[in-house]
Design an enzyme around this catalytic site. Structure first.
Site, PDB file in Angstrom:
ATOM      1  N   LYS A  83       0.857  -1.191   0.000  1.00 50.09           N
ATOM      2  CA  LYS A  83       0.000   0.000   0.000  1.00 50.09           C
ATOM      3  C   LYS A  83       0.892   1.240   0.000  1.00 50.09           C
ATOM      4  CE  LYS A  83      -4.303   0.748   2.522  1.00 50.09           C
ATOM      5  NZ  LYS A  83      -4.871   0.701   3.880  1.00 50.09           N
TER       6      LYS A  83
HETATM    7  C1  E4P Z   1      -8.238   1.661   3.758  1.00 51.05           C
HETATM    8  O1  E4P Z   1      -7.482   0.811   3.334  1.00 51.05           O
HETATM    9  C2  E4P Z   1      -8.085   2.300   5.068  1.00 51.05           C
HETATM   10  O2  E4P Z   1      -7.469   1.409   5.968  1.00 51.05           O
HETATM   11  C3  E4P Z   1      -9.368   2.710   5.705  1.00 51.05           C
HETATM   12  O3  E4P Z   1     -10.514   2.293   5.034  1.00 51.05           O
HETATM   13  C4  E4P Z   1      -9.353   3.939   6.518  1.00 51.05           C
HETATM   14  O4  E4P Z   1     -10.643   4.250   6.969  1.00 51.05           O
HETATM   15  P1  E4P Z   1     -10.973   5.228   8.186  1.00 51.05           P
HETATM   16  O5  E4P Z   1     -11.431   6.509   7.614  1.00 51.05           O
HETATM   17  O6  E4P Z   1     -12.092   4.519   8.907  1.00 51.05           O
HETATM   18  O7  E4P Z   1      -9.735   5.340   9.001  1.00 51.05           O
END
Ligand code: E4P
Length: 217
Positions: A83
């Protein structure tokens, strides 16, 4: 639509995987912190449970260090997906890794133009954050609609991974729009099974069953 769990909690991952509901997992530095586990160790454990892609995020901001971190992370297991943030250095890293056959998830996407860049860089997945988009006065689902339209216009193969999913309506809308994947906290995925009429139905059937005086076992 594929379902990924947005968590590093092993018990939740096992439960959803055992129910056949998991196609992958996404983690991020905040979720690793929340789990209290060692990053490498917990990622390896998750990769052993789930067959699909498991996103592990680099934390460097420059391309050269991102590549070094990715090198360490991709050795964890074959199903690790690297990522990277949606920055020019992240996109450069995405291009280098994907040319080499490594899965890449370009994260922190908040505009359709950013998603266009992720696709051009060869990302396996792009992660538009719908919940955080909503929080800031935009409509997160409009963003997904735009990205779907643009990717279909040019036949881009990058999968739209709807992220920052907060509730069941985000999931429903993602499926209606034709997003490829959505990642959500386990409690949101489990909540999709809830319906008041299901509960009422079970209650009625059990009450009548008791009146028969029979038992199956
Ligand atoms: C995506 O890969 C992220 O980990 C994630 O969906 C972040 O979401 P949040 O806004 O709940 O932190």
């Amino acid at each position: 639509m594929k379902f990924f769990a947005d968590t590093a909690e092993i018990a939740d991952i096992r439960e959803l995987n055992d129910a056949g509901l998991l196609d992958g997992v996404t983690t991020n530095p905040s979720l690793i912190h929340k789990s209290g586990r060692d990053f490498m160790e917990v990622t390896k454990e998750i990769c052993g449970i789930v067959e699909g892609p498991v996103s592990a995020e680099v934390v460097a901001l420059d391309h050269d260090t991102m590549m070094k971190e990715a090198e360490v992370l991709r050795k964890i297991a074959d199903n690790v997906c690297i990522k990277v943030p949606l920055t020019i250095d992240g996109l450069k890293t995405c291009r280098a890794l994907s040319s080499d056959g490594t899965m890449v998830n370009v994260t922190l996407c908040f505009s359709a133009n950013q998603a266009l860049l992720a696709a051009k860089s060869g990302a396996t997945f792009v992660s538009p954050f719908v919940g955080r988009h909503d929080d800031n006065g935009f409509d997160g689902m409009d963003l997904i609609r735009d990205i779907r339209l643009i990717y279909d216009n040019y036949d881009f193969r990058t999968e739209i991974l709807v992220a920052s999913v907060r509730h069941a309506v985000h999931v429903l809308e993602s499926a209606r729009i034709g997003a490829d994947v959505m990642t959500a906290p386990p409690k949101v995925i489990k909540s999709l099974a809830n319906h008041v009429l299901t509960d009422k139905g079970i209650e009625g059937f059990l009450a009548d069953w008791a009146k028969t005086g029979q038992s199956i076992l």
